[in-house]
Design an enzyme around this catalytic site. Sequence first.
Site, short mmCIF file in Angstrom:
data_model
loop_
_atom_site.label_atom_id
_atom_site.label_comp_id
_atom_site.label_asym_id
_atom_site.label_seq_id
_atom_site.Cartn_x
_atom_site.Cartn_y
_atom_site.Cartn_z
N TYR A 53 0.83 -1.20 0.00
CA TYR A 53 0.00 0.00 0.00
C TYR A 53 0.87 1.25 0.00
CZ TYR A 53 -4.10 -2.86 1.23
OH TYR A 53 -5.11 -3.77 1.25
N GLY A 236 -17.53 -1.32 -3.05
CA GLY A 236 -17.11 -1.38 -4.45
C GLY A 236 -16.43 -0.11 -4.92
N GLY A 238 -16.45 2.69 -3.61
CA GLY A 238 -17.34 3.84 -3.43
C GLY A 238 -18.53 3.85 -4.36
N LYS A 243 -22.59 7.58 -5.84
CA LYS A 243 -22.07 8.83 -6.38
C LYS A 243 -21.67 8.75 -7.85
CE LYS A 243 -17.38 8.09 -4.53
NZ LYS A 243 -16.41 8.61 -3.54
#
Length: 345
Positions: A53, A236, A238, A243
């Site tokens: 990450y 998923g 966001g 949105k």
Amino acid sequence: MKYTTLPNTDIKVSKLCLGTMTWGEQNTEAQGHSQMDFAVDKGINFFDTAEMYPIPANKATSGFTESFIGNWFKKTGKRNEIVLATKIVGPAKNTTHIRTGGYSKTELEDALHKSLNRLQTDYIDLYQLHWPERSTNYFGRRGYVHDPGDQWEDNFMEVLEVLQGLIRQGKIRHIGVSNETPYGLMRFLEISRKYGLPKMITIQNPYSLLNRLFEVGLAEISHRENVGLLPYSPLGFGVLSGKYLGGKRPENGRVTLYPNYSRYIGATASQATQAYFDLAQKHGLSLTQMALSFVSSQEFVCSTIIGATNLDQLAENIDSINVSLSSEVIKDINAIQELVPNPAP
């Protein structure tokens, strides 16, 4: 906050786990620290990270997320209040800048020691194999397709033996897998049981309203073998906030910034998302909280990994722990799943 225990342990963890994969890419270190402060204040005591990450994997930022967390531990002195999970990368084209030797003894020891250094800690509570070494069906494929060029040789026992040594040294408390299949998980469990080696206590796989493939084979293993799911991408990327509906691409949204992360916004996935959005509206719920509550309510789920790029999103995600879905909502969710099953594998 609600709490449970990591399977086969007495370690108490919050039913929501703070995901960290955007820190160092979409989020600065200061923003990551603010998220940790906020999450702990709301009762979260479980953090999940990985040596690769932030995501997308990038040589220039590799390891930043763990370093951010380590600096927060040093600043706050709260390491012993947090149940900490991290992962070693498996072999993949986009991670050769991190390591190339898979889960060999040398690579496992190297990965762990580097993570311990970045995280500024002496031990990891849950150490996970990020994905299988062998060729298998993760990211975008519903079923297994054999790769005749796969050079992997069975090494389940060797991997467990190395991890056992690291546990005996006190550097790891427990172990888990990620992006694993029923075959892989059962092989690890079979060998650990037969030879008295450490047991994989968790599996970190995608699970959401748009991807319920875990239920096909792994859910039964989870129940019968007491292996807890740590579902990632429960929204998923966001998409299950709604949105992106109608083709919208909000500024700084993950799908907007990284359009190659498209598996949750295909035509069928968008159709399903609209149906779930309409269902949430019908029952007076936010789509975000309905989606997260559905995931967290599954018996095989140990702790749901939530991620956010700002504190408003994080607050809404955390508040989902107080949302209970009625039998009518569950029935309607399952009806949509029957019509549009698993549109985002």
